[in-house]
Design an enzyme around this catalytic site. Sequence first.
Site, PDB file in Angstrom:
ATOM      1  N   LYS A 104       0.813  -1.226   0.000  1.00 53.77           N
ATOM      2  CA  LYS A 104       0.000   0.000   0.000  1.00 53.77           C
ATOM      3  C   LYS A 104       0.850   1.282   0.000  1.00 53.77           C
ATOM      4  CE  LYS A 104      -4.525  -1.407   1.570  1.00 53.77           C
ATOM      5  NZ  LYS A 104      -4.372  -2.843   1.895  1.00 53.77           N
ATOM      6  N   GLU A 126     -10.449   7.188   3.742  1.00 55.09           N
ATOM      7  CA  GLU A 126     -11.190   6.318   4.647  1.00 55.09           C
ATOM      8  C   GLU A 126     -10.334   5.088   4.886  1.00 55.09           C
ATOM      9  OE1 GLU A 126     -11.917   6.374   1.395  1.00 55.09           O
ATOM     10  OE2 GLU A 126     -11.540   4.268   0.907  1.00 55.09           O
ATOM     11  N   SER A 393       1.823  -9.739  -0.702  1.00 57.57           N
ATOM     12  CA  SER A 393       1.445  -8.316  -0.630  1.00 57.57           C
ATOM     13  C   SER A 393       1.787  -7.654   0.696  1.00 57.57           C
ATOM     14  CB  SER A 393      -0.037  -8.138  -0.944  1.00 57.57           C
ATOM     15  OG  SER A 393      -0.833  -8.941  -0.104  1.00 57.57           O
TER      16      SER A 393
HETATM   17  C1  LIG Z   1      -5.176  -3.921   1.599  1.00 57.84           C
HETATM   18  C2  LIG Z   1      -4.422  -5.167   1.371  1.00 57.84           C
HETATM   19  C3  LIG Z   1      -4.769  -6.089   0.358  1.00 57.84           C
HETATM   20  C4  LIG Z   1      -5.988  -5.929  -0.512  1.00 57.84           C
HETATM   21  O1  LIG Z   1      -5.982  -4.826  -1.352  1.00 57.84           O
HETATM   22  P1  LIG Z   1      -5.752  -4.935  -2.918  1.00 57.84           P
HETATM   23  O2  LIG Z   1      -6.163  -3.590  -3.405  1.00 57.84           O
HETATM   24  O3  LIG Z   1      -6.632  -6.028  -3.446  1.00 57.84           O
HETATM   25  O4  LIG Z   1      -4.333  -5.226  -3.153  1.00 57.84           O
HETATM   26  C5  LIG Z   1      -3.964  -7.198   0.170  1.00 57.84           C
HETATM   27  N1  LIG Z   1      -2.889  -7.430   0.949  1.00 57.84           N
HETATM   28  C6  LIG Z   1      -2.529  -6.586   1.932  1.00 57.84           C
HETATM   29  C7  LIG Z   1      -1.325  -6.916   2.750  1.00 57.84           C
HETATM   30  C8  LIG Z   1      -3.274  -5.433   2.187  1.00 57.84           C
HETATM   31  O5  LIG Z   1      -2.908  -4.598   3.179  1.00 57.84           O
END
Ligand SMILES: *Cc1c(COP(=O)(O)O)cnc(C)c1O
Length: 409
Positions: A104, A126, A393
């Site tokens: 993010k 938000e 992610s």
């Molecule tokens: C917010 C988040 C997601 C989901 O958001 P996407 O927009 O689908 O990428 C996935 N993994 C993590 C670690 C997150 O913080």
Amino acid sequence: MNKTPPVDLQTLLKQPTPDANGCFGPYGGQAVPPHLKAIMDDIAQAYLAIRQTTAYQDELMALYSHYVGRPSPIYHAKRLSAHCGGQAEIYLKREDLNHTGAHKINHALGEALLAKHMGKTKVIAETGAGQHGVAMATACALVGLPCEIHMGAVDIQKEHPNVTKMKILGATLISVETGTRTLKDAVDSAFEEYLKDPQNFFYAIGSVVGPHPFPMMVRDFQSIIGREAREQFLALKGALPDCVVACVGGGSNAMGMFSGFLTDLAVRLVGVEPSGRGLGLGEHAATLTYGKPGTMHGFHSYMLQDEAGEPQPVYSIASGLDYPSVGPEHSYLKDLGRAEYHAQDDAACLDAFMSLSRLEGIIPALESAHAIAWVMQAARDATPGTRFLVNLSGRGDKDADFVAERLGL
Ligand SMILES: *Cc1c(COP(=O)(O)O)cnc(C)c1O
């Protein structure tokens, strides 16, 4: 994938998206009242102009290297691969190693810098579980812009560590006391504040969703993941991966990863959604797998909706994945047959969470563990030598206490 791709798929995918109306095929667009459309068009214009400038490009790239720690490495998870039968190789793109622990920060920095270059005086966002809130608060502290985060009162109770972090980082936290006092109410509240002065405020959306230009901008900021990964994988193996995998909530980390491989038609693209604790109403958030096209939050996409077209309640063990719509570009890629989408449930996610922790010493975010869960099954069935690249992610610090309690550790 039993659909034969149209002959011109390659050409189609090479065309820049979205089109002039902010559409990805039939999806996306600006389903907003005219005065809002004018504001969104202003943001789009400013973004397209600023992103060409070397000042903006250089500043963002320098932050990616010196502040976030990019490029994030690619790691061959040998023990996980062996655990899954050993015929396939599983590689991880380590977005969990970024500053603040997830992908993010890539778009938070892009948005905060854009707000600064546009001369905005306040960033509004938000947040549900608080991940986007912490990333925006971090980016705003860095560029020196006031940041106001709207969060449902129920979520504020639940997500205490993130709330504390946002306060330490200097963000103003607005506790939203309306409706169910969760994410949707926080969106309404943030938007209401934004509309008080859209000339001077910047509304920072946290995924590839919302009206144009947000799905495009957030994808562009996240595309650093796919660009790096493609180059790194080629350098490491002398070939592209056979299959690229990412979890899908709104779809930003997946879109960032997929964008690097879109026109490499031999590379299979797989998005993994949460099937939660069952397929009943409000028990999952597998939008592309079980939804149908509809319009909400200012854009057209696959959506989990009731008979009246209202968003269904959604659930996932990973709060970052529970959203009843999905980025419009994913809907487009699904219909084209370029990407495929599958679902994994809470139990499979927990199993993957523990497997990666104990086999590799990497505690993943529960969101990312959905992608790991899918690849663990796919690796068992794969032809020998298949190479999977999974976008990890985020890291699982935020989920550790919850999982330990849930599993009685
Ligand atoms: C917010 C988040 C997601 C989901 O958001 P996407 O927009 O689908 O990428 C996935 N993994 C993590 C670690 C997150 O913080």
